[in-house]
Design an enzyme around this catalytic site. Sequence first.
Site, PDB file in Angstrom:
ATOM      1  N   LYS A   1     -32.283  10.565   8.823  1.00 23.55           N
ATOM      2  CA  LYS A   1     -31.340  10.516   7.707  1.00 23.55           C
ATOM      3  C   LYS A   1     -30.111  11.334   8.044  1.00 23.55           C
ATOM      4  O   LYS A   1     -30.138  12.252   8.842  1.00 23.55           O
ATOM      5  CB  LYS A   1     -31.993  11.052   6.437  1.00 23.55           C
TER       6      LYS A   1
ATOM      7  N   THR B   1     -30.686  20.032  -6.987  1.00 23.41           N
ATOM      8  CA  THR B   1     -29.837  20.891  -6.169  1.00 23.41           C
ATOM      9  C   THR B   1     -29.485  22.128  -6.995  1.00 23.41           C
ATOM     10  O   THR B   1     -29.210  22.025  -8.200  1.00 23.41           O
ATOM     11  CB  THR B   1     -28.548  20.156  -5.753  1.00 23.41           C
TER      12      THR B   1
ATOM     13  N   GLU C   1     -19.968  14.258   1.471  1.00 21.87           N
ATOM     14  CA  GLU C   1     -19.434  15.254   0.557  1.00 21.87           C
ATOM     15  C   GLU C   1     -18.715  16.311   1.385  1.00 21.87           C
ATOM     16  O   GLU C   1     -19.131  16.640   2.493  1.00 21.87           O
ATOM     17  CB  GLU C   1     -20.551  15.871  -0.290  1.00 21.87           C
TER      18      GLU C   1
ATOM     19  N   ARG D   1     -24.510  10.628   4.296  1.00 22.61           N
ATOM     20  CA  ARG D   1     -25.618   9.682   4.179  1.00 22.61           C
ATOM     21  C   ARG D   1     -25.039   8.275   4.310  1.00 22.61           C
ATOM     22  O   ARG D   1     -23.854   8.053   4.041  1.00 22.61           O
ATOM     23  CB  ARG D   1     -26.358   9.819   2.842  1.00 22.61           C
TER      24      ARG D   1
ATOM     25  N   HIS E   1     -28.192 -27.962  -9.163  1.00 23.62           N
ATOM     26  CA  HIS E   1     -29.537 -28.410  -9.512  1.00 23.62           C
ATOM     27  C   HIS E   1     -29.938 -27.975 -10.921  1.00 23.62           C
ATOM     28  O   HIS E   1     -30.393 -28.786 -11.732  1.00 23.62           O
ATOM     29  CB  HIS E   1     -30.535 -27.861  -8.496  1.00 23.62           C
TER      30      HIS E   1
END
Length: 834
Positions: free
Chosen positions: A22, A112, A250, A265, A793
């Site tokens: 990550k 956080t 960030e 990220r 359809h």
Amino acid sequence: MTNWVVELGQVGAGELDSAGGKAVNLGILLRAGFPVPDGFCVTTPAYRQVAPAAGDAASRREAILATAVPADIEAAIRSAYAELGTDVPVAVRSSATAEDLGFASFAGQQDTYLDVVGADAVLDAVRRCWASLWTDRAWSYRETNEVDQDTVALAVVVQRMVDAKAAGVLFTANPLTGRRNEAVIDAAPGLGEAVVSGAVNPDDFVVDTASGAIHERRLVHDCLTDEQVRALATLGGQVQAHYGTPQDTEWALDAEGKLWLTQARPITTLYPIPPQRMDGSSPRIYLCASLAQGLVRPITPMGLAGFRLIATSVAELFGARVDEPLDGPPAYTEAGQRFFVDLTPAVRSTVGRAIVPRVFDVMEARSAAVLRHVFEDPRFAVLTSSRREAGGRLARVVLRRGVPLRVLAAILSPGLAHFQVRRTSARLDLLLAAASRSATARLDFVERLLRREVIPLIPRLLPAPAAGFLMLAVARKVLGKVVQPGELQTVLRGLPHNVTTEMDLELWSLAQRIRADEASAEAFEESAEIVAERYRSGGLPKVAQDGLSDFLGVYGHRAVAEIDLGLPRWSEDPAHLIGVLSNYLRQTDPALAPDLQFKAGSAAASAKIAELALRVSPLRGRIARFTLGRTRELAGLRETPKYLLVRILAAARRELRQVGAELVAAGRLDSPTDVFFLDLRELRSPVDLRAIVTERRAAYDQELRRRRVPRLIESDGVEPETLAIPRAAEGALIGSPASAGTVTAKARVILDPVGAHLEPGEILVAPSTDPGWTPLFLTAGGLVMEMGGANSHGAVVAREYGIPAVVGVPDATTRLATGDLVTVDGAAGTVEKI
């Protein structure tokens, strides 16, 4: 700068490349030379030791909060914090293994803590971060995205706080338009948390990353200079280059004017850009052809392999040479496990601009509107040299295949058109008959079917229904202003000769036979899966057992998302059909019986033709009766080519399953159906294929979670739809009229018809539909679709059943919710939430 990594268990997905990859990773960012605040990472499986092995989110969270941080971990944290200095303010941030997956970011799901001072406070914040893995919102988000709750782990990142003069968010690609060469920056004074949480209105900038030009600027605080904005865009470009994919970062700007990165990220909402296969470096525009066919879900690898061969057949029909048929022609490409067609030559051609949008007007109206917007882009201006060549090539194909003669013959003698259908079907019966073949011969047969048999059906069978709609256009012209909006839709109700309608009515008839037989009706009170298992073992009451067998004998080759040959047919898994039958059994109002509704629609159509003919002169009336009569005799055949195509795909699937069985016996696969996660080349190779299948299944399952697929996408990632059509007013949903009538009822949002529960009279809200959905139409009160046009359809079948329908409604499945009371006006093309 100092970077500590205290490894005390499984590393969180964001902390080390070797552990999960990550992006938010202090060590990686430091090694790449990016400015990142000093910090350390704490990972531990301690919560596993104290949290219940099972239980809800609250019980797991409380167990962690009630337990002290283990002594060895506490010592490591105190030591790492001391390395940063004395009483240094830090941010304590959570990072879980389930975050930043390819289909969901999970941003903000764990906690956080900012401005944490002192080792004791850091320890408390670390424990609370670990516990936040089990917040109600994180639990719910994982459930929604089908992440196993017992496989997740969480790490904690501790970073020295930046004394931020300003902070915010930087996207290295434009998340709204998809444009990859634009950075989007949000900024506000102070900490970035206010921007991330939406607590403030930030300054907003859009920057061209190649030139540094600031294209858009919206100032609220005026906290950045232009030089700082450009520096941020440059830094974002470096981060994107490092990770190889657009990033959501960030950042913070300190009092000395230095930029710091605090997080990175992947941007999970961007759709991948289709690889360019045609020559030239100019901008390209791609159409998602599978979405245009109503298939929102991804396509299996073998399904894509089949489409490559079919696309080769299309190219060869127009006289193009395809170097490698298994790869498809250069205009064919794939992205996000869906197939795209490079429309650039058509967009830059006068003939293409004249024909392609008109085709989409009737089959997928919203795509037509977006495409016309693309025409205004000077980058896609018409090339003079392509005009005559494109028109001449199309004309040659049409004439060579005898299309005009077939249209004329159908108008003069509809019986001849129906005979052609029967003859073609009989020929397929002989061709598709099962035969004993080797694995190699089966693969050769599949390639022949897909390359040589599918596309020839179109010029052979499509002229007849095309003649029917041509006659409808002539009638509209003859009748002129005497026709009111929606009246000609009445003429299309209860159309005969539609194989899909016939299938649905036969299923309804089976439901009535089951209802009349007490033992069969009682059997259907069980779940669809249980009834399906009893059917497979021959254990249903005779009426139900024989009825299902007869139905599947004729229609067992059909399925939901049936143009993907990698998906099971109803004959393999009848649970969906059994669920539909159970829905039918709940319809107890005789006046709403679909067969009666269909007959009433047919009678209304005949009455409307007679009424319209009386509004004009006798001569024009006779012409109107003739043309509208031909419409009713021919237009229902529009489903026939696809019906026969699906028969071919089902036969190819049958052959491939046999190949899969042989590979299982050889120890190269675990299951016969694993072949559908391979392609035709791989099936001929002599290697063990199980690892490839495992990887492909995981990628497919991940892509199934994608909700939004672009109709068109440009080679720089722009989705023209985001620029082309303004948003409707709040609460208003506007689409294309599809089937006249007005109904007010509760909405039922259904993303997958398999196992769907639709109460009689409810309004079906769906992303798109194909014949696998249409059994649900019989008891629906109305239809709302995100895809489609007036002759798609779903629209055709809705008209035949006389239910109001609006198609091409943007974001209908997210803007409406199950249980909403809505009014659908099928003539005006509006959906109003009450």
